[in-house]
Design an enzyme around this catalytic site. Sequence first.
Site, PDB file in Angstrom:
ATOM      1  N   GLU A 174     -10.477  -1.106  -5.848  1.00  0.00           N
ATOM      2  CA  GLU A 174     -11.112  -0.212  -4.892  1.00  0.00           C
ATOM      3  C   GLU A 174     -10.227   1.011  -4.653  1.00  0.00           C
ATOM      4  OE1 GLU A 174     -11.255  -1.096  -0.694  1.00  0.00           O
ATOM      5  OE2 GLU A 174     -13.314  -0.415  -0.511  1.00  0.00           O
ATOM      6  N   ARG A 194       0.835  -1.213   0.000  1.00  0.00           N
ATOM      7  CA  ARG A 194       0.000   0.000   0.000  1.00  0.00           C
ATOM      8  C   ARG A 194       0.864   1.255   0.000  1.00  0.00           C
ATOM      9  NH1 ARG A 194      -5.065  -1.068   4.089  1.00  0.00           N
ATOM     10  NH2 ARG A 194      -5.554  -3.185   3.427  1.00  0.00           N
TER      11      ARG A 194
HETATM   12  N1  5AD Z   1      -7.719 -10.256   5.794  1.00  0.00           N
HETATM   13  C1  5AD Z   1      -8.996 -10.061   6.224  1.00  0.00           C
HETATM   14  N2  5AD Z   1      -9.454  -8.883   6.662  1.00  0.00           N
HETATM   15  C2  5AD Z   1      -8.596  -7.858   6.699  1.00  0.00           C
HETATM   16  N3  5AD Z   1      -8.747  -6.584   7.098  1.00  0.00           N
HETATM   17  C3  5AD Z   1      -7.583  -5.935   6.931  1.00  0.00           C
HETATM   18  N4  5AD Z   1      -6.653  -6.778   6.433  1.00  0.00           N
HETATM   19  C4  5AD Z   1      -7.268  -7.986   6.284  1.00  0.00           C
HETATM   20  C5  5AD Z   1      -6.833  -9.250   5.809  1.00  0.00           C
HETATM   21  N5  5AD Z   1      -5.596  -9.444   5.381  1.00  0.00           N
HETATM   22  C6  5AD Z   1     -10.009  -6.026   7.592  1.00  0.00           C
HETATM   23  C7  5AD Z   1      -9.987  -5.590   9.048  1.00  0.00           C
HETATM   24  C8  5AD Z   1     -11.143  -4.623   9.070  1.00  0.00           C
HETATM   25  C9  5AD Z   1     -11.171  -4.027   7.688  1.00  0.00           C
HETATM   26  C10 5AD Z   1     -10.833  -2.593   7.593  1.00  0.00           C
HETATM   27  O1  5AD Z   1     -10.271  -4.809   6.919  1.00  0.00           O
HETATM   28  O2  5AD Z   1     -10.206  -6.678   9.906  1.00  0.00           O
HETATM   29  O3  5AD Z   1     -12.360  -5.321   9.221  1.00  0.00           O
END
Ligand code: 5AD
Length: 488
Positions: free
Chosen positions: A171, A100
């Site tokens: 996104e 990112r």
């Molecule tokens: N896998 C699943 N969910 C994720 N989030 C961030 N990184 C991951 C990942 N690798 C989710 C966080 C939050 C949202 C902003 O993104 O748990 O719910």
Amino acid sequence: MVRNVKLTEKEFFEERAKVLATWKTGSDPLLNFEESIKYLKSLPDSKNFAIKMAKAKEQGRTLVQPRAGVPLISAQIELLKFLEAAGADFLPCTIDSYTRQNRYLEAEHGIKESIANHRAMLNGFPAVNHGVDGCRQVLEAINVPLQARHGTPDSRLLAEIIHAGGWTSNEGGAISYNLPYAKAVSIEDSIKYWQYCDRLAGYYEEHGVHINREPFGPLTGTLVPPSISNTVGIIEALLAAEQGVKNITVGYGMGGNVNQDIAAVRALREQTEEYLHRFGYNDVCVTTVFHQWMGGFPADESEALGLIAMSSTVAALSKATKMINKTPHESVGIPTKEANAAGIKASKLVTKLLQDQKMFDSPELLAEIEQIKKEVNCLMDCVLRVGDGDIAVGTVKAFEQGLIDIPFAPSKFNAGLILPARDAQGNLRIYEFGKLGFTEEIKEFHRKKIAERAKLEGREPSFQLTIDDVYAVSYGHLVGKPSYENEF
Ligand code: 5AD
């Protein structure tokens, strides 16, 4: 100064050569439009994000998509297959934090460490390092469309690699993937980066390949009043359309008051279309995404599932085209695949039960829709005024002057002066406006609503309301109180 003008093909290709030279996977021969367009056209419609979204819109369905990202290709495939089996209609690859920030060398170390330690040493899927072929391996292992979900101010190389890899949605946007995620990237720069990503999507559209683009609706996910996030979504939709994007999914993060949430999605859908038409973009397919509660979650897993089910109810009644689900592990961190599947299943059940039901217009619903639209029009007028009609110039200036302001954003390019709080019914309102471009009439409406609540609680409107509201939901309440004693 950046302007809202479509990049010429020459400008686009000149910039493209520089973008592809920033990391070794950018020189992959698969990053050749002739090849990638052929590949994308060979995929079935069922794997195309834009086509599946358009179909769901037509059928009035709310489809479900999780978040998910692990560092290695094999593990990502295993994870996504598991989530597809749990009922996910769309799949994501959540991108890791190094990628990112364009820190591909550190992402490479993370991949090596993940292999050596037999566990995830990155918090997502490093798509740039895995390159076009790695992205294609993931896509080919599943049967639904795939999207990159991230939080990257400069996702130009990422966008190149994922689209050539067959992922048909990206996104993000110039505001929504900058101000909530970065401290020191100027809005002028992020507009340029995202104009490139949109131009890339537009280039594919010109060559017969549909690519979906999704501004990130929830922004900071913390008490963001609907008119602010809707304004940002509309601005990003206009910027995208200028670059040739034809499939846009505007998003909204659940606030918690059912009436306001349903009003917000409806206002967002209608005003995005209105503004696109007003500026002459008449062939854009607009769909919507509802984000399940993005603030602090209850730690108890059953309570978390309750909140997920409530979020799904509102999403379905709002007729959002898609919903991003949470998991019972939300308060802890990245979910296991089992917890992720539990979130998907709970969400799917609720949306299916509600699929043929709708929320009927009530005076309260219509009043809230009108209020949100009035506020959005007011903020859009500010942007267009300070930009002399140019939405890109206007965006830079409006944020500079605090006319648009996102609560709790870490960016130094955001004024950060407004303070939101809930009213007595839990609607998101604002009581400290900073330099926000609202008219006196709108400000008065907000002040009155918050004063009503403060009076009920026997206190003055102050920052304490905001603090109490930030934590309330994770303790099982919508409106924050000094004490929950005597409540059942
Ligand atoms: N896998 C699943 N969910 C994720 N989030 C961030 N990184 C991951 C990942 N690798 C989710 C966080 C939050 C949202 C902003 O993104 O748990 O719910």
